[in-house]
Scaffold this motif. Structure first.
Motif, PDB file in Angstrom:
ATOM      1  N   GLN A  30      13.290  18.298  -7.801  1.00 55.20           N
ATOM      2  CA  GLN A  30      12.887  19.691  -7.827  1.00 55.20           C
ATOM      3  C   GLN A  30      13.705  20.480  -6.797  1.00 55.20           C
ATOM      4  O   GLN A  30      14.105  19.938  -5.764  1.00 55.20           O
ATOM      5  CB  GLN A  30      11.396  19.809  -7.485  1.00 55.20           C
ATOM      6  N   PRO A  31      13.948  21.778  -7.057  1.00 56.41           N
ATOM      7  CA  PRO A  31      14.645  22.602  -6.060  1.00 56.41           C
ATOM      8  C   PRO A  31      13.853  22.678  -4.750  1.00 56.41           C
ATOM      9  O   PRO A  31      12.624  22.687  -4.762  1.00 56.41           O
ATOM     10  CB  PRO A  31      14.734  23.973  -6.732  1.00 56.41           C
ATOM     11  N   ASP A  33      12.212  24.314  -1.402  1.00 54.79           N
ATOM     12  CA  ASP A  33      11.631  25.610  -1.064  1.00 54.79           C
ATOM     13  C   ASP A  33      12.448  26.251   0.063  1.00 54.79           C
ATOM     14  O   ASP A  33      13.399  25.668   0.585  1.00 54.79           O
ATOM     15  CB  ASP A  33      10.151  25.475  -0.697  1.00 54.79           C
ATOM     16  N   SER A  34      12.083  27.473   0.424  1.00 57.25           N
ATOM     17  CA  SER A  34      12.861  28.247   1.392  1.00 57.25           C
ATOM     18  C   SER A  34      12.975  27.542   2.738  1.00 57.25           C
ATOM     19  O   SER A  34      14.063  27.465   3.327  1.00 57.25           O
ATOM     20  CB  SER A  34      12.233  29.629   1.572  1.00 57.25           C
ATOM     21  N   CYS A  37      15.326  24.697   2.557  1.00 56.83           N
ATOM     22  CA  CYS A  37      16.715  25.153   2.450  1.00 56.83           C
ATOM     23  C   CYS A  37      17.299  25.431   3.835  1.00 56.83           C
ATOM     24  O   CYS A  37      18.466  25.122   4.097  1.00 56.83           O
ATOM     25  CB  CYS A  37      16.787  26.412   1.584  1.00 56.83           C
ATOM     26  N   CYS A  62      20.422  30.665  -3.605  1.00 61.56           N
ATOM     27  CA  CYS A  62      20.843  29.462  -4.321  1.00 61.56           C
ATOM     28  C   CYS A  62      19.643  28.586  -4.645  1.00 61.56           C
ATOM     29  O   CYS A  62      18.529  28.820  -4.166  1.00 61.56           O
ATOM     30  CB  CYS A  62      21.853  28.671  -3.487  1.00 61.56           C
ATOM     31  N   ARG A  63      19.898  27.582  -5.460  1.00 56.32           N
ATOM     32  CA  ARG A  63      18.967  26.482  -5.670  1.00 56.32           C
ATOM     33  C   ARG A  63      19.597  25.252  -5.035  1.00 56.32           C
ATOM     34  O   ARG A  63      20.809  25.045  -5.147  1.00 56.32           O
ATOM     35  CB  ARG A  63      18.721  26.250  -7.166  1.00 56.32           C
ATOM     36  N   TYR A  65      19.140  20.923  -4.142  1.00 60.65           N
ATOM     37  CA  TYR A  65      18.500  19.660  -4.480  1.00 60.65           C
ATOM     38  C   TYR A  65      18.990  18.599  -3.492  1.00 60.65           C
ATOM     39  O   TYR A  65      20.191  18.550  -3.181  1.00 60.65           O
ATOM     40  CB  TYR A  65      18.869  19.223  -5.902  1.00 60.65           C
ATOM     41  N   GLN A  79      23.555  25.170  -5.517  1.00 62.85           N
ATOM     42  CA  GLN A  79      23.955  25.900  -6.719  1.00 62.85           C
ATOM     43  C   GLN A  79      23.754  27.400  -6.517  1.00 62.85           C
ATOM     44  O   GLN A  79      22.626  27.888  -6.430  1.00 62.85           O
ATOM     45  CB  GLN A  79      23.145  25.408  -7.917  1.00 62.85           C
ATOM     46  N   ASN A  81      23.133  31.107  -7.128  1.00 62.16           N
ATOM     47  CA  ASN A  81      22.408  31.804  -8.193  1.00 62.16           C
ATOM     48  C   ASN A  81      23.324  32.652  -9.057  1.00 62.16           C
ATOM     49  O   ASN A  81      23.042  32.876 -10.239  1.00 62.16           O
ATOM     50  CB  ASN A  81      21.327  32.702  -7.592  1.00 62.16           C
TER      51      ASN A  81
END
Length: 278
Positions: A30-31, A33-34, A37, A62-63, A65, A79, A81
């Protein structure tokens, strides 16, 4: 909080980009969370090759992982956005990077450390049933004062130029900050303006505490007039005045871009590789 961010599932076929990948048991990530990140941004460090990803992570653009914890990851994918087709991969284990990519939607190639590119490419070929090609991404820094190149058509933009930049062709609007207003307020932008219209741009596409990546573009009919060089000189000077090191990354065969970098005094410091399924 998606610290580790994976669950397991049984699957028959995973599809991406029209290709089918057979899998018996796969990880699904799953990506982040803030908050996670920001942890990943700290773990990546502030270097020429991470400046764009760290900038995106800290600004929520971005996303991301990870395999493992964001603070001590085994592999990571960032990734953008606004450019999801070209994610950045970090980590030296190609199996881990491939496992992560299976959870990433919309990617068409991946930028990774050159030492693991070939092994990752072989894994992609085996799993996707397609051939892979490779393309070098060359990173430069400017460690000495930028050389001065002036052009009467080139100047730095401010927030007062918001309407001018918003009305420009997309190619010369700049990117990297989520909006043109943010680019003008938080970044540095210089443009060639001819008859009230922007025909070339240099701008910070990413900024961290210690580095700033610079992007440039000149409309085709206005190339060869020194606009990109003069605009980049302005941006690089402002970046250095802010205590940051200018970074310039470009494709290995983008000779026009390489000439501008060398003319301004940039020197190559590293290379990464795009792994591109055909």
């Amino acid at each position: 909080m998606w610290n580790v961010g994976y669950t397991y599932f049984h699957t028959g076929i995973i599809r991406r980009g029209g290709f089918a990948m057979q899998s018996v048991r796969s990880s699904f990530y799953q990506p982040l969370d803030s908050k996670s990140c920001h942890v990943l941004a700290n773990a990546l460090g502030d270097t020429p090759e991470t400046v764009i990803s760290v900038h995106l992570l800290r600004r929520g653009l971005c996303r991301a992982y990870v395999a493992g914890e964001p603070s001590r990851f085994d592999g990571a994918i960032v990734q953008d956005n606004f450019c999801p087709a070209e994610p950045m991969g970090f980590g030296s284990d190609p199996e881990v990077l491939w496992d992560l990519l299976k959870s990433v939607e919309g990617w068409e190639c991946v930028n990774v450390a050159s030492e693991c590119a070939t092994d990752l490419g072989e894994i992609i070929e085996e799993n996707m049933g397609v051939r892979v090609r490779y393309y070098g991404d060359v990173y430069h820094i400017l460690s000495k004062p930028v050389l001065n190149f002036q052009n009467e058509a080139v100047r730095q933009l401010t927030l007062d130029d918001l309407n001018l930049l918003e009305s420009a062709p997309t190619e010369v609007q700049g990117a990297g900050f989520g909006s043109i207003r943010n680019l003008l307020s938080d970044g540095v932008v210089a443009c060639a303006v001819i008859s009230g219209k922007i025909v070339a741009i240099a701008h910070t596409s990413a900024r961290t505490n210690h580095h700033a990546d610079i992007g440039v573009f000149t409309l085709e009919e206005w190339r060869g007039r020194g606009f990109a060089t003069a605009a980049t000189a302005i941006v690089a000077k402002r970046v250095q005045e802010a205590g940051q090191t200018p970074v310039w990354s470009t494709g290995e065969d983008n000779f026009a871009s390489l000439r501008v970098a060398h003319k301004l005094g940039f020197t190559e410091v590293l290379r990464r590789t795009y792994v591109i399924p055909n």
